[in-house]
Design an enzyme around this catalytic site. Structure first.
Site, short mmCIF file in Angstrom:
data_model
loop_
_atom_site.label_atom_id
_atom_site.label_comp_id
_atom_site.label_asym_id
_atom_site.label_seq_id
_atom_site.Cartn_x
_atom_site.Cartn_y
_atom_site.Cartn_z
N HIS A 15 17.42 18.16 -9.36
CA HIS A 15 18.85 18.37 -8.87
C HIS A 15 19.31 19.88 -8.97
CE1 HIS A 15 19.13 13.98 -10.74
NE2 HIS A 15 19.67 14.01 -9.37
N MET A 18 23.60 10.95 -8.74
CA MET A 18 24.27 9.79 -9.78
C MET A 18 24.19 10.50 -11.03
SD MET A 18 23.26 6.24 -7.90
CE MET A 18 21.62 6.26 -8.67
#
Ligand code: PAF
Length: 284
Positions: A33, A26
């Site tokens: 990430h 997102m």
């Protein structure tokens, strides 16, 4: 690196290029990430294609949650993806993914109703629905998710298995700051004082794990002690729970594979964390 916002352009760009490893996000990317990107690259090698999606999915936010204020930092995200060797970022608009209201959804099993699912009704339905849409669009051989969202990993494993998706799921370990705090986009909401306090969540989980490793199996007492410890330091606790790792069922004293999960609020910020623990099988 290419940034693509339309499904048709993504499909055209991907063509027959294979294998594809996919990291859905997102946005508001952090080192956690980027570690998923590393795992994705390792899985497909230098000739494979690593695709990252950036899309804040309204389907997984409750009406009183932070969908509107969720940090949207596309330029910084693209720079990080580029530096990490991502091939394609898919950053669709809402209209691109939901040209008509999403009336059809994926309904995960009862696992969606416990713990975070009980606190956030509909959350895992929203996650499973968007993940299936994204997997259909990208059609990867490999998809990578982080174990910080342990319950989400189980929901997605179920999705892949039950719907026979031809995808290898890789579940990556949680990346933490030096003081143990699991990296999360929501850490950015913490004030300086809250940030100092935030590492307690992981410390409290470690105390529970050590107690389990030391032989304690009074799960409820362990959970209560952990929750009391957090409450004493100003946390509003949703849960600390010892569960069976494979399906989040209530833990049994003879279970070997357990996970201790927690969700709690510091001020306005809700943090989650978990630690897996493998215990010796009880002697016969
Ligand atoms: O883990 C997340 O960031 C989201 O839940 C996901 C998997 C990208 C779906 O929106």
């Amino acid at each position: 690196m290419q940034t693509v916002t339309e499904i048709s352009a993504l499909r055209e760009r991907l063509g027959d290029s294979r294998p594809i490893a996919f990291v859905p996000t997102m946005g508001n990317l952090h080192a956690g990430h980027i570690d998923l990107v590393r795992v994705a690259r390792e899985a497909v090698g230098k000739n494979g294609i690593v695709v990252v999606s950036i899309f804040v999915n309204r389907l997984q936010f409750g009406p009183a949650e932070d969908f509107a204020s969720y940090p949207r930092t596309l330029d910084a995200d693209l720079a990080q993806c580029d530096a990490a060797g991502v091939d394609i970022v898919f950053a669709p608009s809402e209209v691109e993914l939901f040209p008509t209201p999403q009336t059809l959804s994926v309904e995960p099993s009862q696992i969606q109703h416990v713990l975070d699912g009980a606190m956030r009704p509909g959350h895992f339905r929203g996650v499973a629905t968007i993940v299936l849409k994204l997997l259909n669009i990208v059609q990867p051989a490999v998809a990578v998710f982080g174990k910080k969202d342990f319950q989400q990993c189980l929901v997605i494993s179920e999705l892949v298995e039950q719907l026979n998706l031809p995808i290898r799921l890789l579940l990556a370990e949680t990346i933490r700051d030096a003081d143990g705090l699991a990296l999360s986009s929501r850490n950015g909401y913490l004030s300086a004082d809250e940030r100092r306090e935030a590492s307690r969540l992981n410390r409290v989980l470690r105390v529970v794990v050590e107690a389990l490793q030391g032989g304690r199996r009074d799960f409820i007492a362990l959970e209560d002690e952990a929750m009391a410890q957090l409450s004493r330091h100003g946390w509003q606790v949703d849960y600390v729970s010892v569960r069976r790792g494979k399906d989040l069922a209530a833990a049994n004293p003879t279970d070997a594979g357990l996970v201790v999960l927690a969700a709690a609020r510091l001020g306005k910020t809700r943090l989650i964390d978990n630690l897996e623990v493998t215990l010796d099988a009880p002697s016969a």
